[in-house]
Design a protein around this motif. Sequence first.
Motif, PDB file in Angstrom:
ATOM      1  N   VAL A  74       0.831  -1.209   0.000  1.00 47.86           N
ATOM      2  CA  VAL A  74       0.000   0.000   0.000  1.00 47.86           C
ATOM      3  C   VAL A  74       0.865   1.259   0.000  1.00 47.86           C
ATOM      4  CG1 VAL A  74      -2.032  -1.022   1.069  1.00 47.86           C
ATOM      5  CG2 VAL A  74      -0.179  -0.141   2.505  1.00 47.86           C
ATOM      6  N   VAL A  86      -5.365  -2.649   3.089  1.00 46.64           N
ATOM      7  CA  VAL A  86      -5.691  -1.992   1.815  1.00 46.64           C
ATOM      8  C   VAL A  86      -6.814  -0.976   2.034  1.00 46.64           C
ATOM      9  CG1 VAL A  86      -6.753  -2.382  -0.446  1.00 46.64           C
ATOM     10  CG2 VAL A  86      -4.884  -3.854   0.317  1.00 46.64           C
ATOM     11  N   GLN A 104      -6.677   3.095   1.466  1.00 43.67           N
ATOM     12  CA  GLN A 104      -7.590   3.811   0.564  1.00 43.67           C
ATOM     13  C   GLN A 104      -8.340   4.907   1.317  1.00 43.67           C
ATOM     14  OE1 GLN A 104      -9.767   0.498  -1.181  1.00 43.67           O
ATOM     15  NE2 GLN A 104      -8.409   0.468  -2.955  1.00 43.67           N
ATOM     16  N   CYS A 108      -4.062   0.755  -3.144  1.00 39.57           N
ATOM     17  CA  CYS A 108      -3.817  -0.648  -2.780  1.00 39.57           C
ATOM     18  C   CYS A 108      -2.446  -1.102  -3.270  1.00 39.57           C
ATOM     19  CB  CYS A 108      -4.907  -1.549  -3.354  1.00 39.57           C
ATOM     20  SG  CYS A 108      -5.058  -1.495  -5.154  1.00 39.57           S
ATOM     21  N   LYS A 136      -5.488  -7.796  -6.398  1.00 40.76           N
ATOM     22  CA  LYS A 136      -6.080  -6.582  -5.819  1.00 40.76           C
ATOM     23  C   LYS A 136      -7.182  -5.996  -6.678  1.00 40.76           C
ATOM     24  CE  LYS A 136      -1.601  -5.448  -3.938  1.00 40.76           C
ATOM     25  NZ  LYS A 136      -0.465  -5.081  -4.798  1.00 40.76           N
ATOM     26  N   PHE A 145     -10.339  -4.430  -5.295  1.00 43.71           N
ATOM     27  CA  PHE A 145     -10.264  -3.166  -4.550  1.00 43.71           C
ATOM     28  C   PHE A 145     -10.243  -1.943  -5.463  1.00 43.71           C
ATOM     29  CE2 PHE A 145      -8.328  -6.357  -1.810  1.00 43.71           C
ATOM     30  CZ  PHE A 145      -9.044  -6.156  -0.644  1.00 43.71           C
TER      31      PHE A 145
END
Length: 552
Positions: A416, A477, A481, A487, A497, A500
């Motif tokens: 991240v 994650v 955000q 992410c 990912k 996401f």
Amino acid sequence: MASYGFLFGCVFSVGAFYLRSPTKKSIAPSSASSPTSPSSASSSIDAAISNLRTHFGDRASICLSTDATDLESKGFSSWCQHAASLPSVVAFPESTDDVVAIVNAARNHGVPLLPFAGGTSLEAHWYAPRFEGEGESGETRPSISVCFERMAEILEVDEENGMARVQPGVGWQDLNEELKERGSRLFWPIDPGPGACFGGMLATGGSGTGAVRYGTMKGELVLNVTVVLPSGKVIKTRSDARKSSAGPDLTRLFLGSEGTLGVITEATLRLVPRLEESVTTVSFPTVEDASKAARAVLYKGIAVSSVELLDEVMIRSINQASSQTGSSSRQPLAEQPSLFLKFAGSSPANVKEDQRMAREVVLEHKADPATLRISSSPQEVEELWEARKVALWSAMASREGKEEGKGQPRAWTTDVCVPVARLPDLVRRLKADVAEHGLFAPIVGHVGDGNVHAIFVYPDGDSEELAAVTESVHRMVEWAQQLGGTCTGEHGVGRGKREFLEAELGSGTLGLLREIKGLIDPEGVMNPGALLPPKGSERRGEQGSPLAKHAT
Ligand SMILES: Cc1cc2nc3c(=O)[nH]c(=O)nc-3n(C[C@H](O)[C@H](O)[C@H](O)COP(=O)(O)OP(=O)(O)OC[C@H]3O[C@@H](n4cnc5c(N)ncnc54)[C@H](O)[C@@H]3O)c2cc1C
């Protein structure tokens, strides 16, 4: 699986493992099923392979393979948590024309095409897709992997213009070796995983420890790329000029596209001057203090090329691993959150001055003076930086053979990235979460960019611990955000990912991405399953990211 104690001493041999030298290939009849359904038998893949066999002619024995080892290496990586998913055949093109033939065969027969360069990506980027709606356990769709080990030539080094032209199978380490051998004053500064090659680096848009100074693969160092589009057309995205205002920047459309929009067959890169280097390492009472000090160094304009943060758990792992293997002459490091700063300047005097200023700044920001180490020779630069380089292997070695009856350690490296001043908040939440759930996740961060890797190490085959790790990774994650971050700072989305993406980008931006994909690849043959989430699988964080809220 190899011992991580052994790997600890062999970081740079990993590249050689990934970049195998060309070998003889064999082609066997395929037992592929339909591209549209697992049950309906189809000859699509056989027809595509037959086209390719015709195209390659005498070269088919070296340019096409269904050997089990080739298929396995293109459908599974021990760095990824996904179940193996193998292609039906691996093609080894030798030119852009070969790639055009492969793309045409795939498109004409509706067979997925999966580009593969160094194979070091961490999110199952090039795994064969499964039939839609069947999830991780569904049957694998027949597909063609395209491996660039036979397109691994440095086509040109233009010292005068500070440029290099490379094929997709050239590794970043190979380019630097070549430049060194030629006695060049230039080098390539973006350093992702050992063994990574330009095809994959461009397609993931990643970076490395030098991003704080040199930027990422999405930055100014990539001048243009040559791409075979899914239609079979070949384009070069722009000229070789340093800058160009001629229309929107189509190069960057392909950087980070993860093989979903076309196949990159060539790239023109800017090289940078090789500079004098030195290293300082220093410890702090807390991650917050270290992070504040790192920002203060950067905002003072000191010429650092890397600012890396290692937490106390990671430092402990490094100390343990090096004392076990006896592979380092370095003194043990203080087991506190620590900064590793690399300086790069045009002369030893400049670097020394930068180091002096940085020393002042970190001491003003609660650095422990007793832990300050400053390199005074090229050998000390190597020695001090070596601790940073072995972080991943050390983290894995920490759990090797420690728990009876458990499998070998595996790593899940998270990625991240948040606005730099929010990093301590994220790290605080993460460390509390890891402690609460009894997990092991040492941290290394490119703190100058707000990018943090928690390296979750768990025993292979321990489904209970893996489930807890998965939950923790997902919480991380979502927090990133919510903090206005992403992410993935550099590893890309892959299959890991994609769920996401909507929470991060918003449905409008994700929708545009889908439209671009539909326009360029209407048959959907280019790496289906990577990057874009299957419709309906999007996962929304509790609050979503600020960007998503703004954009939807
Ligand atoms: C130990 C370790 C450390 C790492 N450290 C870093 C790091 O510091 N920074 C970082 O950014 N990453 C890091 N990574 C991740 C990895 O090295 C990067 O993602 C790298 O850019 C992938 O390059 P590759 O050649 O291995 O790509 P691959 O894994 O082969 O492919 C990656 C993606 O690119 C696509 N692709 C490949 N070739 C082409 C092509 N010619 N045309 C179109 N698409 C293509 C593939 O389909 C796939 O989607 C690390 C990995 C490991 C194992």
